[in-house]
Structures are given as structure tokens and as C-alpha cells.
Design an enzyme around this catalytic site. Structure first.
Site, PDB file in Angstrom:
ATOM      1  N   ASP A 264      48.856 -15.836  26.984  1.00 27.43           N
ATOM      2  CA  ASP A 264      49.918 -15.170  26.683  1.00 27.43           C
ATOM      3  C   ASP A 264      51.153 -15.012  27.707  1.00 27.43           C
ATOM      4  OD1 ASP A 264      51.637 -13.527  24.993  1.00 27.43           O
ATOM      5  OD2 ASP A 264      50.170 -11.694  24.612  1.00 27.43           O
TER       6      ASP A 264
HETATM    7  C1  BGC Z   1      52.901 -11.085  23.164  1.00 24.98           C
HETATM    8  C2  BGC Z   1      52.395 -12.149  22.232  1.00 24.98           C
HETATM    9  C3  BGC Z   1      53.367 -12.994  21.620  1.00 24.98           C
HETATM   10  C4  BGC Z   1      54.190 -13.785  22.983  1.00 24.98           C
HETATM   11  C5  BGC Z   1      55.239 -14.793  22.483  1.00 24.98           C
HETATM   12  C6  BGC Z   1      53.812 -11.891  24.250  1.00 24.98           C
HETATM   13  O1  BGC Z   1      54.472 -10.868  24.921  1.00 24.98           O
HETATM   14  O2  BGC Z   1      51.978 -10.328  23.727  1.00 24.98           O
HETATM   15  O3  BGC Z   1      51.947 -11.474  20.944  1.00 24.98           O
HETATM   16  O4  BGC Z   1      52.929 -14.107  20.787  1.00 24.98           O
HETATM   17  O5  BGC Z   1      54.736 -12.583  23.678  1.00 24.98           O
HETATM   18  O6  BGC Z   1      56.300 -14.129  22.061  1.00 24.98           O
END
Ligand code: BGC
Length: 731
Positions: A264
Site C-alpha cells: 500500500d
Molecule cells: C489506500 C489503498 C489504495 C492506494 C492507492 C492507499 O492510501 O489504502 O486502498 O489502493 O492508496 O490509491
């Protein structure tokens, strides 16, 4: 330049030609910076792409933009390896569907798959190869804002959502013209963050993890999901981005997942703040745990991996493994054949956007997601003869969320749809209050309109940004100004129908539940939400949605969910020494599975085709469903089990199946569930599945409310060989 006909051998050859920097580049995902989904960061540059320093981008949408960036990779870089492009597509790209928590209330896997299919089709002409969805984190705490993105509180529902969504996005061939790769996220346990506070740590038993939080991920892996994302969280003392027992041992080795694991947003760099490791140790720990791609890593892999390699913290073989998986994903996505395959022409994009079938599906999804929570005196559906309707509440602010049209247009759309459904009625609109603040003169205007109306449609709830990532709320209820507005309108004595917009279960105050004539949970219903709401209000659609998450009556009950384990001192009103709160209600306001209809159903004659089964056998549970009302309707029937005595305690109710049936007035249909001995297994003391002989109670009914369930008893014969211990059932 990479040759068109790439295959496995070609991937190995390519790998052998890559420098360390190019390899690490493939393991690096940077933002195109058009959409901000994490803390600010430097955008990718064309030089970085040309130098092979990046292997994939996120948050860059649009055929031309994607084509441009891809050209730098394919034509400008030494090896010409295409990038892949990724995006969060939580509830659609252009056609917006209800938020996932709302959609889960439809209890309809075919619908879940169909909406993912449309989202994939829209992505596949606008340059997107991969989505960071489905989010399949089970959530039992409505304070946590990301309840919005997920399937609710139950593992079985989570598994069915996972399978349906993976099929919908990916089809069975990632290189098919409209397929995109899916990502199962956030692995695992994220929904149980401490006190519902976003990004906090999670401390949970191995049993809970394996029984509830992992099964949806396993279902996604079994369905062939291309990608998996570990959660930001620390789970029982180990941040998920470096969790060897779960990522490498369980997911990779035991489940056989050979897809890509993407971190993430900067979660590897954040290991420093977890107090675990700084670069390059952090990079080594994550790579060795099985994390292939570093998303927005602030140099975690870029700088950390070469140093880790020098110091012997990682091997080149491990780096190669990760790069190979990324290249294989690109191969499966068909990007080596045609790196621009998902960059549709303007005509293709226009044709895609103009499909009325998509709007119809969005309307259907919204209708099926709406849950009729209360309906005193059959207030709904509203009479077609109404002469005046007052729409009141900060709907414009609420509706600005998951939709392309600006709020004012959404308000106009709601008015239009209500007018179309009630052609004889004059329709007025007044915001009354802001979402979180009073609105000057708002109350007076709302009351004026209300006085002149036959019915008040009161739109209350949360803006979409009050739920979702980084949007925990300690009091997941209605902000005070909205409560003030609601009280004032109820005092007029006019019938009030409440439309609750939210990304989570909301705490509905007693007085609102008691005095509003009807309450509908409409979530954030998507592009066609207004039409769907009008359909439900007028009775053109008979509501069929059911809650996939319990709605607490009081914040003090949280977490509250139906599958609780029994206590030796169950609640007894007249027994002091029993499990209960003294100062608040003990039941949820609305239970899992709750959802009313405009008709009534009678379930009768629950029966089994076999009353005793052994390991490997299946029985069928049948129940008759009669529509005893005057309107056709769809009924959802749930099948729960309770293992009467087992070596490990089991929840008082476990959901094993659900199905929907459409029944005409006066008609009776028989619902059939196949129930196999595998569904009667549970995780034994060693967390391996076990089937124990003895009695099982089987419950069928319309919700997890024990008072509405009908029970029959089934016997399991024969002890399995591996079970040496006497079971409590034989005691
Ligand atoms: C979130 C994810 C997301 C990623 C990309 C993160 O802050 O936790 O769910 O896919 O950002 O946007």
C-alpha cells in the site's frame, strides 16, 4: 525494443538482460499525480520512465495521457518494457454504482459481478490495466470509515463478493479486450483497527483472523485474482508489509498465489514509523516477505534494495522472483503484444460512455441496495395522489460524492425523478441545514415548505468524504444540526420519510426511529441513485435490500455483529449477573439481514432431504416462501448453522448460505439450499478444518434476528480419522 511475440522464455531472456536498476524499476510504482490518494509526493517524470526507474503508475487516467506515458516506456527506454496503469475503482469509473457496502446489501452475486464488469469495460478504454479493488476487509466497527468500501461484517458475504468481483473485473482471460486485473485488498485484518481508528494497529486472535478475516482473501486467490495488497496495519506485532507467516507462508506457499503483491501507499517506507526498520532493512524485509512492488515508496525499494543486496540482506534470486511476477502480469495483461491495448480512441470512449444499459444497471444496483429500515403504517410506497412533497435536507452536499454531476445537478435530478414518479405533486426543495453546521435561515425555509406539503422527504446523512479512507468517526451518527432539523420537522406533525445517505451503519436516534414514518438506507447510491430512490418511494420497485452489517443502537455497543460466541451467562433482563449493558439497549437498532418489503412473506415447513449426513455427504434444506401481501417482491432467505457442541466454541449463528427469490402475491415457492458436511466443519484447536459428529441446528429466516428464525436439527455421523480426542458431543 521488446518483440511483439513475448512468452515465458522471452520473460527469462528479458530478465537476464536487465540491470539491477532496471529490475528495481519494475518493482517501483509511482503516481501520475492526477488523483491524490495518499500523502503528497513527487510526480513521475518522463525521464524516470525512459531510464527504466518505474514499472507501473497509479492515478493516471485517460487514453491520451496513458498513451503518452506508455510511449516513453516502450519507445524511450532501453528495453522497451511497457508500464501498467492502475487506479482505485471503488464503485465505477464513469458509471457510478452504489458504494460497495451498499451494493453488498443487495445480496446478489450476479449483480456484484455485473457492476465490476462495467467498471472494467470503462477502465479498459481509458488506459487502466489494473484496479485496486475489490476491498474485501470484513468490518464490524462502523467508526471505521472504510466500511464504505467493503462487504460488511460477514466472512461468507465477503467471500462471495470477492469471487464475483474478481470474475467481473478479470473475466477468465486478463488479455481479453475488456478485462483488467483485480487486487484483493487490504490483506488482512484491517477492518479491526483499534477502536475503529484509521491506520491504527490490530490485535486479534489467530482464530478470529483465520475464521473471519482471511476467508475472503482465500476466495479471491482461488478465483484467480492477479494482485494482492497488504494492509498498512501492524497485525499482532508485525506490520503486514513484512508479514512472512501470512504473506510468504500462507498466501504464497500454502494458497499457491503466484500473482503480484503490491504494497500500500509508502507502507514500506512507513516501517520506520512502526519502529521496525529503516531502509535498507525495510526493503529487505518486505521483499523477503513476498512484496513485489513498492507503491509510492519514497525510495524504499529504489534506494533500499541495491544496498540490501550489497549487504546480503536479499539475494538476486529474490529480486528476480519479484521482477518475474511483475513481467508475467504484464504478459498476461497482453501489454507486450500491444502496450496501448487499453487506450481506446475518442470514438470508443464515447461509445462506451453512451451505453444506456450501463445506466440501467446502475439504477438496478441502486434499487437493489436500498434498505427499507422502518415503515410505520405502510407509509411507503407513497400514494400517487400526493399533491405536494417537500424535499428537505443537505442532499446537495451529501450527493456531491461519488458522482460526476455537480451537487446542484444532483438536486435537480432528485426533484425531476420525484416529479416524474408523482406527477400530480408540487415538489419543493430546502437544504434546511448543512451537513455538519447549521445553515442560516435554513430551518425557517424548511419549515415553511414542510407546512405546505403532504409529506416530507428528509435527506440526512454523511458526505461521501466522511467515510472512506482516513475518515474514522467516533460518533457514527447524524451531526447535531441535522438532528435539530429532523426534530423540528417531526414536530410539524407532517409525515416524515427519512432517506439516510451514508458510507457506514449510522446510529439512528430513538426518537427518529420512533417518529419518522419510514426510514430508508440509501447509502451513496451512484449515478442513477435519484431514479432508484423515486422508484422505491413510488413503489415502482419493491425494496429488497438487506443489511450486511448490524446497525448499532448506541455507540457504546460497538463492535456489534451477529456471529458472536455464546457466553455462559447470556442476557436475562431479570438476572443481574448476565451479559448486558445496564445503561443502553442491548440489541442492535437493525440487525444483519434486516430489510423490509412492501409485501409480506411467510416462511414455512423447513425440512431436509436427509436428516443425518456423514463426512463427504450433502443434504438439502428446503423452506417454502409465500408472498402473503399484495405486491410482487423479492425475498432474501438466510441459512445459518449452530454447532450444538464442539471442541472449540462456535458462534451462536454462522451464516452458511443465502439466496433470493421473487414471489408474486399469493404465490408460494420453495427455496433449496445444498448443505455439505464441509460447511459444517470448523477450525479445530490447530486451526485446521475438522468435522465433529453430533447435532447441528440449522436456521432459516429473513435476518439474523433469532425471533424470526425457524430451526431444524441435523445429525452428523462418523468421526473423522484425525480426531483422536473425544468430542464434547459424546460427553
Ligand atoms: C489506500 C489503498 C489504495 C492506494 C492507492 C492507499 O492510501 O489504502 O486502498 O489502493 O492508496 O490509491
Amino acid at each position: 525494443m521488446v518483440k511483439a511475440a513475448m512468452d515465458h522464455r522471452g520473460i527469462e531472456k528479458l530478465l537476464s538482460e536487465m540491470t539491477l536498476k532496471e529490475k528495481v524499476g519494475q518493482l517501483t510504482m509511482l503516481s501520475g499525480e492526477l488523483v491524490q490518494t495518499g500523502p503528497a509526493s513527487a510526480p513521475v517524470t518522463s525521464d524516470a520512465i525512459k531510464n527504466g526507474e518505474v514499472g507501473s503508475l497509479l492515478n493516471l487516467v485517460g487514453s491520451e495521457r496513458v498513451r503518452d506515458a506508455q510511449r516513453h516506456a516502450v519507445e524511450g527506454s532501453r528495453l522497451g518494457i511497457p508500464l501498467f496503469f492502475s487506479l482505485d475503482v471503488l464503485y465505477g469509473l464513469r458509471t457510478m454504482f452504489p458504494i460497495p457496502l451498499g451494493e453488498s446489501s443487495a445480496f446478489d452475486p450476479a449483480l456484484w459481478e455485473a457492476t465490476a464488469r462495467v467498471a472494467a469495460e470503462e477502465c479498459a478504454v481509458e488506459g487502466i490495466d489494473l484496479t485496486f479493488a475489490p476491498m474485501i476487509d470484513i468490518a464490524r466497527d462502523p467508526r471505521w470509515g472504510r466500511t464504505l468500501e467493503g462487504p460488511g461484517e460477514d466472512a461468507l458475504v465477503g467471500q462471495r463478493v470477492a469471487r464475483a468481483k474478481v470474475r467481473g473485473y478479470q473475466t477468465d482471460d486478463l488479455a481479453a479486450p475488456t478485462a483488467i486485473a483485480a487486487t484483493a485488498k487490504h490483506f488482512a485484518g484491517y477492518g479491526a483497527v483499534l477502536a475503529g481508528r484509521e491506520y491504527a494497529s490490530v490485535d486479534m486472535s489467530e482464530r478470529l483472523l483465520h475464521e473471519v478475516y482471511l476467508p475472503p482473501f482465500r476466495a479471491a486467490v482461488e478465483a484467480g485474482v492477479a494482485c494482492l495488497m497488504p494492509a498498512f496495519i501492524d497485525l499482532n506485532g508485525t506490520p503486514m508489509s513484512i508479514h512472512v507467516p501470512l504473506l510468504r507462508k500462507l498466501v504464497r506457499e500454502r494458497w499457491g498465489f503466484d500473482g503480484v503483491i503490491v504494497s500500500d501507499w509508502s507502507s514500506i517506507a512507513e516501517l520506520l514509523l512502526h519502529g521496525v526498520a529503516a531502509r535498507p532493512e525495510a526493503a529487505a524485509l518486505a521483499l523477503n516477505a513476498g512484496v513485489d512492488i513498492d507503491m509510492m515508496g519514497k525510495g524504499a525499494y529504489v534506494d533500499g534494495l541495491p544496498e540490501a543486496l550489497d549487504r546480503g540482506l536479499v539475494t538476486m534470486a529474490r529480486i528476480d522472483e519479484a521482477v518475474r511476477r511483475v513481467l508475467m502480469l504484464k504478459l498476461k495483461l497482453g501489454l507486450f503484444d500491444d502496450p496501448y491495448r487499453r487506450c481506446g480512441s475518442p470514438e470508443a470512449i464515447a461509445a462506451s460512455a453512451a451505453q444506456p444499459a450501463r445506466r440501467a444497471l446502475a439504477r438496478e444496483a441502486a434499487r437493489k441496495s436500498i434498505v427499507l429500515l422502518t415503515n410505520t403504517g405502510a407509509t411507503l410506497p407513497l400514494k400517487g395522489s400526493l399533491k405536494s412533497i417537500a424535499i428537505v435536507g443537505p442532499f446537495g452536499e451529501i450527493a456531491g460524492g461519488n458522482s460526476e454531476p455537480p451537487p446542484a445537478e444532483r438536486v435537480a435530478a432528485l426533484v425531476d425523478q420525484v416529479k416524474a414518479a408523482f406527477p400530480e405533486a408540487a415538489v419543493s426543495v430546502a437544504a434546511g441545514s448543512h451537513v455538519e453546521q447549521p445553515r442560516e435561515g435554513g430551518l425557517a425555509e424548511a419549515l415553511r415548505n414542510a407546512e405546505q406539503s403532504d409529506v416530507i422527504l428528509l435527506c440526512l446523512g454523511e458526505r461521501v468524504d466522511m467515510a472512506g479512507e482516513a475518515s474514522s468517526r467516533a460518533y457514527p451518527g447524524l451531526p447535531q444540526p441535522q438532528q435539530d432539523l429532523a426534530r423540528a420537522l417531526l414536530e410539524t406533525g407532517k409525515p416524515v420519510v427519512v432517506l439516510l445517505f451514508s458510507g457506514r451503519p449510522l446510529i439512528v436516534p430513538d426518537w427518529l426511529a420512533a417518529f419518522a414514518k419510514a426510514i430508508l438506507a440509501v447509502w451513496h447510491p451512484g449515478s442513477e441513485g435519484e431514479g432508484a430512490i423515486a422508484d422505491v418511494l413510488s413503489g415502482a420497485y419493491n425494496p429488497s435490500g438487506r443489511l450486511s452489517m448490524s446497525w448499532p443502537a448506541d455507540v457504546g455497543q460497538i463492535p456489534i455483529f451477529f456471529a458472536e460466541r455464546p457466553t455462559g451467562r447470556p442476557r436475562l433482563e431479570n438476572e443481574h449477573f448476565s451479559s448486558k449493558y445496564l445503561d443502553i439497549p442491548n440489541d442492535p437498532r437493525f440487525r444483519f439481514g434486516h430489510g423490509l418489503s412492501y409485501t409480506s412473506f411467510l416462511l414455512s415447513n423447513p425440512r431436509a432431504t436427509r436428516w443425518t449426513i456423514a463426512a463427504g455427504e450433502t443434504t438439502e434444506i428446503l423452506v417454502d416462501v409465500k408472498n402473503t401481501g399484495a405486491m410482487a417482491g423479492e425475498h432474501t432467505v438466510f441459512l445459518f448453522i449452530r454447532d450444538v457442541a464442539s471442541s472449540i466454541t462456535r458462534p451462536a449463528l454462522e451464516l452458511e448460505d443465502f439466496t433470493k427469490v421473487m414471489v408474486a402475491p399469493g404465490e408460494m415457492k420453495t427455496v433449496r439450499f445444498a448443505l455439505s458436511s464441509d460447511q459444517l466443519r470448523f477450525l479445530g484447536a490447530d486451526l485446521e478444518p475438522v468435522l465433529e459428529p453430533g447435532a447441528f441446528e440449522i436456521f432459516v429466516g429473513p435476518s439474523a434476528n433469532p425471533a424470526q428464525l425457524q430451526m431444524l436439527e441435523l445429525q452428523v455421523r462418523q468421526v473423522e480419522a484425525r480426531q483422536a480426542q473425544p468430542s464434547p458431543k459424546s460427553m
